[in-house]
Design a protein around this motif. Sequence first.
Motif, PDB file in Angstrom:
ATOM      1  N   PRO A   1     111.446 -39.994  52.882  1.00 43.40           N
ATOM      2  CA  PRO A   1     110.809 -38.946  53.695  1.00 43.40           C
ATOM      3  C   PRO A   1     111.773 -38.173  54.582  1.00 43.40           C
ATOM      4  O   PRO A   1     111.453 -37.066  55.019  1.00 43.40           O
ATOM      5  CB  PRO A   1     109.795 -39.730  54.534  1.00 43.40           C
ATOM      6  N   LEU A   2     112.953 -38.730  54.854  1.00 44.18           N
ATOM      7  CA  LEU A   2     113.923 -38.034  55.695  1.00 44.18           C
ATOM      8  C   LEU A   2     114.459 -36.780  55.016  1.00 44.18           C
ATOM      9  O   LEU A   2     114.844 -35.824  55.699  1.00 44.18           O
ATOM     10  CB  LEU A   2     115.093 -38.962  56.040  1.00 44.18           C
ATOM     11  N   VAL A   3     114.496 -36.781  53.688  1.00 42.38           N
ATOM     12  CA  VAL A   3     115.075 -35.648  52.964  1.00 42.38           C
ATOM     13  C   VAL A   3     114.022 -34.765  52.301  1.00 42.38           C
ATOM     14  O   VAL A   3     114.344 -33.701  51.777  1.00 42.38           O
ATOM     15  CB  VAL A   3     116.094 -36.137  51.909  1.00 42.38           C
ATOM     16  N   LEU A   4     112.768 -35.210  52.304  1.00 42.04           N
ATOM     17  CA  LEU A   4     111.707 -34.393  51.732  1.00 42.04           C
ATOM     18  C   LEU A   4     111.301 -33.294  52.707  1.00 42.04           C
ATOM     19  O   LEU A   4     111.267 -33.509  53.920  1.00 42.04           O
ATOM     20  CB  LEU A   4     110.484 -35.250  51.400  1.00 42.04           C
TER      21      LEU A   4
ATOM     22  N   VAL B   1     106.265 -29.861  53.548  1.00 47.50           N
ATOM     23  CA  VAL B   1     105.199 -29.496  52.612  1.00 47.50           C
ATOM     24  C   VAL B   1     105.154 -30.473  51.450  1.00 47.50           C
ATOM     25  O   VAL B   1     104.076 -30.895  51.009  1.00 47.50           O
ATOM     26  CB  VAL B   1     105.402 -28.061  52.113  1.00 47.50           C
ATOM     27  N   VAL B   2     106.319 -30.848  50.933  1.00 49.04           N
ATOM     28  CA  VAL B   2     106.367 -31.808  49.839  1.00 49.04           C
ATOM     29  C   VAL B   2     105.798 -33.150  50.292  1.00 49.04           C
ATOM     30  O   VAL B   2     105.079 -33.815  49.549  1.00 49.04           O
ATOM     31  CB  VAL B   2     107.817 -31.976  49.332  1.00 49.04           C
ATOM     32  N   SER B   3     106.101 -33.544  51.521  1.00 53.23           N
ATOM     33  CA  SER B   3     105.536 -34.778  52.064  1.00 53.23           C
ATOM     34  C   SER B   3     104.013 -34.707  52.111  1.00 53.23           C
ATOM     35  O   SER B   3     103.322 -35.669  51.756  1.00 53.23           O
ATOM     36  CB  SER B   3     106.094 -35.040  53.470  1.00 53.23           C
ATOM     37  N   GLY B   4     103.484 -33.558  52.549  1.00 52.62           N
ATOM     38  CA  GLY B   4     102.040 -33.390  52.589  1.00 52.62           C
ATOM     39  C   GLY B   4     101.414 -33.443  51.215  1.00 52.62           C
ATOM     40  O   GLY B   4     100.351 -34.050  51.021  1.00 52.62           O
ATOM     41  N   LEU B   5     102.076 -32.827  50.236  1.00 47.00           N
ATOM     42  CA  LEU B   5     101.559 -32.865  48.861  1.00 47.00           C
ATOM     43  C   LEU B   5     101.599 -34.285  48.307  1.00 47.00           C
ATOM     44  O   LEU B   5     100.677 -34.712  47.606  1.00 47.00           O
ATOM     45  CB  LEU B   5     102.373 -31.928  47.977  1.00 47.00           C
ATOM     46  N   ALA B   6     102.676 -35.010  48.609  1.00 44.85           N
ATOM     47  CA  ALA B   6     102.776 -36.392  48.149  1.00 44.85           C
ATOM     48  C   ALA B   6     101.624 -37.228  48.707  1.00 44.85           C
ATOM     49  O   ALA B   6     101.017 -38.031  47.983  1.00 44.85           O
ATOM     50  CB  ALA B   6     104.129 -36.976  48.566  1.00 44.85           C
ATOM     51  N   LEU B   7     101.336 -37.048  49.983  1.00 47.88           N
ATOM     52  CA  LEU B   7     100.211 -37.757  50.593  1.00 47.88           C
ATOM     53  C   LEU B   7      98.888 -37.361  49.940  1.00 47.88           C
ATOM     54  O   LEU B   7      98.023 -38.206  49.687  1.00 47.88           O
ATOM     55  CB  LEU B   7     100.166 -37.460  52.091  1.00 47.88           C
ATOM     56  N   MET B   8      98.735 -36.076  49.660  1.00 43.19           N
ATOM     57  CA  MET B   8      97.505 -35.587  49.037  1.00 43.19           C
ATOM     58  C   MET B   8      97.313 -36.179  47.648  1.00 43.19           C
ATOM     59  O   MET B   8      96.207 -36.599  47.274  1.00 43.19           O
ATOM     60  CB  MET B   8      97.536 -34.059  48.955  1.00 43.19           C
TER      61      MET B   8
ATOM     62  N   LEU C   1      98.195 -41.334  58.705  1.00 41.51           N
ATOM     63  CA  LEU C   1      98.990 -41.638  57.518  1.00 41.51           C
ATOM     64  C   LEU C   1     100.182 -40.699  57.392  1.00 41.51           C
ATOM     65  O   LEU C   1     101.276 -41.124  56.996  1.00 41.51           O
ATOM     66  CB  LEU C   1      98.110 -41.549  56.269  1.00 41.51           C
ATOM     67  N   ALA C   2      99.981 -39.430  57.726  1.00 38.40           N
ATOM     68  CA  ALA C   2     101.098 -38.476  57.695  1.00 38.40           C
ATOM     69  C   ALA C   2     102.159 -38.865  58.720  1.00 38.40           C
ATOM     70  O   ALA C   2     103.368 -38.815  58.439  1.00 38.40           O
ATOM     71  CB  ALA C   2     100.587 -37.059  57.962  1.00 38.40           C
ATOM     72  N   GLN C   3     101.735 -39.277  59.898  1.00 39.01           N
ATOM     73  CA  GLN C   3     102.680 -39.675  60.939  1.00 39.01           C
ATOM     74  C   GLN C   3     103.434 -40.939  60.538  1.00 39.01           C
ATOM     75  O   GLN C   3     104.649 -41.045  60.762  1.00 39.01           O
ATOM     76  CB  GLN C   3     101.942 -39.882  62.262  1.00 39.01           C
ATOM     77  N   VAL C   4     102.741 -41.898  59.952  1.00 38.86           N
ATOM     78  CA  VAL C   4     103.408 -43.124  59.503  1.00 38.86           C
ATOM     79  C   VAL C   4     104.430 -42.788  58.421  1.00 38.86           C
ATOM     80  O   VAL C   4     105.555 -43.311  58.420  1.00 38.86           O
ATOM     81  CB  VAL C   4     102.375 -44.144  58.974  1.00 38.86           C
ATOM     82  N   PHE C   5     104.063 -41.909  57.505  1.00 39.72           N
ATOM     83  CA  PHE C   5     104.946 -41.554  56.388  1.00 39.72           C
ATOM     84  C   PHE C   5     106.263 -40.959  56.886  1.00 39.72           C
ATOM     85  O   PHE C   5     107.338 -41.304  56.381  1.00 39.72           O
ATOM     86  CB  PHE C   5     104.230 -40.552  55.479  1.00 39.72           C
ATOM     87  N   VAL C   6     106.199 -40.078  57.875  1.00 37.27           N
ATOM     88  CA  VAL C   6     107.416 -39.401  58.332  1.00 37.27           C
ATOM     89  C   VAL C   6     108.177 -40.185  59.384  1.00 37.27           C
ATOM     90  O   VAL C   6     109.388 -39.985  59.565  1.00 37.27           O
ATOM     91  CB  VAL C   6     107.087 -37.989  58.868  1.00 37.27           C
TER      92      VAL C   6
END
Length: 291
Positions: free
Chosen positions: A114-117, A120-127, A156-161
Amino acid sequence: MARGSNSNYTFPAWLYVPAGIALLLVLGPLLGLVVKIPWSEAGSLLSEPSAVQALELSLTTSCISTVCCILVGIPLSLMLTRSGKARASGSGRAGSGGLASAFSGPMAFIVYAPLVLSPVVSGLALMFFWGRNGLLGKLLAEGNVTIAFTSWAVILAQVFVSMPFFVSTAVTALTAIPRRYEEIAATEGATRNEVARKVLLPQALPGLLTAGLLSFARALGEFGATITFAGNIEGTTRTIPLNIEIGLSSNDVDAALGSCIMLLALYVLVVGLLLMARFLSSLRKADTSHA
């Protein structure tokens, strides 16, 4: 005077120029933001119902996401750290230790991804994982459980990043613990569980506190993945960064700056706590050196 005792020899004078430029690149925008904030109207801006609601949601979700990072991030950090030390000492053997050692490289790659994503890509991955048509979200939807565009999506978005920030800092703290502490405890008959609970975690406590504060700060500022996966729903997913975006898009700069005051105040609090954690760490090192 010995040449090595002069600090000028360890830091060449010409490095002050690029170091000063680096400091200016960070300090300049912060100074510009502070100057532009309408401090005379701060009281009314901070008491706006939408700002207060965004603050409450940000604090609640950031605290929950930080607790999640602590609960699952500490075991993961221990796995990454101890397996790495096992490889370095040549003691990676069959069993749970050997298995962790074998997978620590791929696990580190996954955790730090997640540090290099891009956000928007992170959000799509979560979706695509948690959304109604996602890998797991589809199964949850069959049980009438919806994640996307809810407050849980924000968490979940906050945990991911923020998880990479927690793990990287925790791994640094755990790696700094001398291996001999574990060996002495094992010699005294301590089990692996006791070594982790009574030796590693207490020794790494200041670093773990720092890790938690960094993940909390990262969660507070999360924007891109949140707006992609959770949306910008007032009272449900509109955190402080999203409230700032609403103010800017509606040409209400003062309202956006009012939310900026909230974030700045929280960041100052986090920095103060980080300094306290560093002070505790220095005290612990001093006690260890005198022991």
